[in-house]
Scaffold this active site. Structure first.
Site, PDB file in Angstrom:
ATOM      1  N   SER A 108       0.837  -1.202   0.000  1.00 46.33           N
ATOM      2  CA  SER A 108       0.000   0.000   0.000  1.00 46.33           C
ATOM      3  C   SER A 108       0.876   1.258   0.000  1.00 46.33           C
ATOM      4  O   SER A 108       1.609   1.489  -0.958  1.00 46.33           O
ATOM      5  CB  SER A 108      -0.968  -0.059   1.187  1.00 46.33           C
ATOM      6  N   ASP A 158     -10.211  -4.273  -4.990  1.00 46.13           N
ATOM      7  CA  ASP A 158      -9.576  -3.300  -4.095  1.00 46.13           C
ATOM      8  C   ASP A 158     -10.379  -1.997  -4.112  1.00 46.13           C
ATOM      9  O   ASP A 158     -10.483  -1.343  -5.162  1.00 46.13           O
ATOM     10  CB  ASP A 158      -8.137  -3.040  -4.560  1.00 46.13           C
ATOM     11  N   HIS A 189      -8.048  -5.031  -0.794  1.00 48.21           N
ATOM     12  CA  HIS A 189      -6.808  -4.316  -0.502  1.00 48.21           C
ATOM     13  C   HIS A 189      -5.898  -5.127   0.412  1.00 48.21           C
ATOM     14  O   HIS A 189      -4.680  -4.973   0.357  1.00 48.21           O
ATOM     15  CB  HIS A 189      -7.131  -2.963   0.137  1.00 48.21           C
TER      16      HIS A 189
END
Length: 211
Positions: A108, A158, A189
């Site tokens: 991320s 996501d 995610h």
């Protein structure tokens, strides 16, 4: 531990006998710290040395590697500055610990700063595993990645990374000369076992090529 550039970090020396293993630079997501990805690093590359810094930007008390203006909207001036700071930290850590250029493993926000580092200071990294990454810079500098291996793993469901963004990042890095593999997984995610398996197989192949 803290170095001259004030990154708090963990360093775990490699434990594999024989030739030095790959070094992994572990870059956590928003709200993580220097401990978050140590287990992941050990899972995908057993015995490798691990270098894991904590992001220096705080968002509501949560560590990050750069500022954002809103969800998915980055402060690109800060991205550039923080990528250079991270590159200087890695260079310092390499001298301090006598280690080779690392393969970044970022999740991320950590994947985004790793992508920015590839574009801003290509010589710092030997390659990268980018987990749920986004395009970090709308107008990146012209980089020469000269065949550096990059694995991008995105999630089909996501809710944070816009559809097509990972493909744009893949094209951006490939245009700069990286050898990119992009896989879109039936995931959101958060990471899945498929992420671990694919990253482990990819790193083993890169490690074999280096050896």
């Amino acid at each position: 531990m803290t170095d001259e550039s004030s990154f708090i970090y963990r360093f775990e020396p490699g434990t594999r006998p024989g030739a030095p293993p790959l070094l992994l630079l572990l870059l956590h997501g928003t709200g993580g710290d220097e401990n978050d990805l140590l287990q992941l690093g050990a899972m995908i590359s057993p015995g490798s040395a691990l270098l894991s810094p904590r992001g220096r930007v705080l968002e509501h008390g949560m560590p990050r590697f750069f500022r954002r203006l809103a969800e998915g909207v980055f402060d690109e001036q800060d991205v550039r500055r923080r990528a250079l700071e991270l590159g200087a930290f890695v260079d310092d850590a390499r001298r301090r610990h006598g280690i080779a250029a690392p393969v970044a493993v970022g999740f991320s926000n950590g994947a985004n700063i790793a992508a920015a580092l590839l574009l801003m200071k290509p010589d710092v990294l030997a390659g990268a595993v980018l987990l749920r990454a986004m395009v970090p810079l709308s107008d990146p500098p012209k980089a020469r990645l000269d065949g550096k291996p990059v694995l991008i793993l995105s999630g089909q469901a996501d809710p944070i990374v816009p559809a097509g963004n990972a493909a744009r990042l893949s094209a951006m890095l490939a245009d700069a000369g990286a050898k990119v593999i992009l896989r879109t997984l039936p995931a959101g995610h958060q990471l899945s076992q498929a992420d671990v398996d694919l990253a482990r197989d990819w790193i083993a192949n890169v490690d074999a090529q280096v050896a």
